[in-house]
Design a protein around this motif. Sequence first.
Motif, mmCIF file in Angstrom:
data_model
loop_
_atom_site.group_PDB
_atom_site.id
_atom_site.type_symbol
_atom_site.label_atom_id
_atom_site.label_comp_id
_atom_site.label_asym_id
_atom_site.label_seq_id
_atom_site.Cartn_x
_atom_site.Cartn_y
_atom_site.Cartn_z
ATOM 1 N N UNK A 57 0.823 -1.206 0.000
ATOM 2 C CA UNK A 57 0.000 0.000 0.000
ATOM 3 C C UNK A 57 0.859 1.258 0.000
ATOM 4 N N UNK A 58 1.913 1.259 0.797
ATOM 5 C CA UNK A 58 2.829 2.414 0.812
ATOM 6 C C UNK A 58 3.503 2.569 -0.552
ATOM 7 N N UNK A 59 3.890 1.452 -1.130
ATOM 8 C CA UNK A 59 4.540 1.473 -2.450
ATOM 9 C C UNK A 59 3.615 2.055 -3.518
ATOM 10 N N UNK A 60 2.368 1.611 -3.561
ATOM 11 C CA UNK A 60 1.416 2.119 -4.554
ATOM 12 C C UNK A 60 1.173 3.608 -4.355
ATOM 13 N N UNK A 61 1.073 4.048 -3.098
ATOM 14 C CA UNK A 61 0.856 5.476 -2.825
ATOM 15 C C UNK A 61 2.048 6.313 -3.298
ATOM 16 N N UNK A 62 3.271 5.846 -3.037
ATOM 17 C CA UNK A 62 4.458 6.597 -3.463
ATOM 18 C C UNK A 62 4.582 6.634 -4.986
ATOM 19 N N UNK A 63 4.269 5.509 -5.663
ATOM 20 C CA UNK A 63 4.311 5.498 -7.123
ATOM 21 C C UNK A 63 3.269 6.442 -7.708
ATOM 22 N N UNK A 64 2.107 6.521 -7.066
ATOM 23 C CA UNK A 64 1.078 7.451 -7.531
ATOM 24 C C UNK A 64 1.569 8.890 -7.451
ATOM 25 N N UNK A 65 2.180 9.263 -6.313
ATOM 26 C CA UNK A 65 2.722 10.620 -6.173
ATOM 27 C C UNK A 65 3.823 10.877 -7.196
ATOM 28 N N UNK A 66 4.672 9.876 -7.418
ATOM 29 C CA UNK A 66 5.775 10.055 -8.365
ATOM 30 C C UNK A 66 5.261 10.245 -9.783
ATOM 31 N N UNK A 67 4.304 9.424 -10.207
ATOM 32 C CA UNK A 67 3.784 9.544 -11.569
ATOM 33 C C UNK A 67 3.006 10.847 -11.757
ATOM 34 N N UNK A 68 2.345 11.322 -10.710
ATOM 35 C CA UNK A 68 1.703 12.638 -10.803
ATOM 36 C C UNK A 68 2.748 13.729 -10.984
ATOM 37 N N UNK A 69 3.876 13.588 -10.290
ATOM 38 C CA UNK A 69 4.960 14.557 -10.469
ATOM 39 C C UNK A 69 5.572 14.480 -11.852
#
Length: 372
Positions: A57-69
């Motif tokens: 869950x933490x991994x998916x959340x961080x990837x989401x923030x990264x791809x938005x960036x």
Amino acid sequence: MDDRKIYRKARNHVVWHLIFYFLLVCVFVIGTDLVLNLDFLKFAETGQHQTFILVSLIEIFLWLLLFLGLSTGQKWVRRLYWVMYLLEVASFWIPVRAMMNDWTHIFVYLTWMFCLFIKLAILMQTGLYFHQNRWARVYYDRVLEVYDDDPLDDARAVPARAIARTPAGAYVQPANPAEAAQVRQTAAVQHQSMDAIPEEKPLTWPQVSVRLGICIYGELVVFPIFVQMFQGWFSSLDMRSVFATRDMFLLCIFTAFIWTIPVFFLYYSQKGTRRVIYGVIAAEALFSAWFATRLMAYHDTGLYPDRVFILFILLDIIRYGLIGAVISPVLMGKAKRDPHHRQDMGLRLDQADLPDLEPEDDYDEDEDEYEE
């Protein structure tokens, strides 16, 4: 095509890839969880399932923030991708530490690490996309790569051409000689236009590599789950034991492991790839011969009906048939080696159309003009 159109097109390409890559991360996490929770692995007994869910869950959340960036087009955000990649590498410590404390479930942890290795290989290629793809270079670096042999697919570079098609047998000889000459001239122009239609391009080795990767890693998830869902078909006569799920996973993980080598050889169009493929096929044949003795041992016990072995062998034939269908264009010479594909050759435009974008390579402007 002006700079704004090029930039807008590049942004659309990159954003769609970002969406696809995020969905790929989510699907891979879910697939890993399904594989680890197969009955014969007994992942729940290790006590690491809750840790896996929390980390995922933490991994998916961080990837989401990264791809938005990354969707903002800021050049410096690409560096954060490799920071996230290093965090993924560091996640190897979780199964390694658990395995050092619990050697009884070593097969579970090795499977976990193998899934992480596959994910890291995919994420490596994803990260290279943001640095090497021609649209990503336009979107992040504001640089247009110009090559002589890669025309831009727009209306000016490839002029639209209407092709009139006359059905066979519909030709009628005009009575007027002038009309007959005009018809012959029109037919000649139509014939030349039809000859100008480009033929379908053959597959390249990198394209075969992507298909092969999807095939072998997809089989690693699909076939064991299929056997698990229909384990009643593979049960023993007393309905107490099932060997098919465990052994199908063993076959699939061996296939995924050894076929990963040709995947990378094909992707980078390395010389000697066909010899590597034949070597992998020989390894598969030897492993299948050894596994045949394993099946004979199961049969000799008398615990399983003959239909279990027939269904299992049919599934294995289908599995190898899918791999053979994917790899056959390379072995039959129908797929072309592309040693320069990693250069991701860019757009071909006149410099008059690009007042702000800086081309990386020099070229002769007189040879790059098109008829309006």
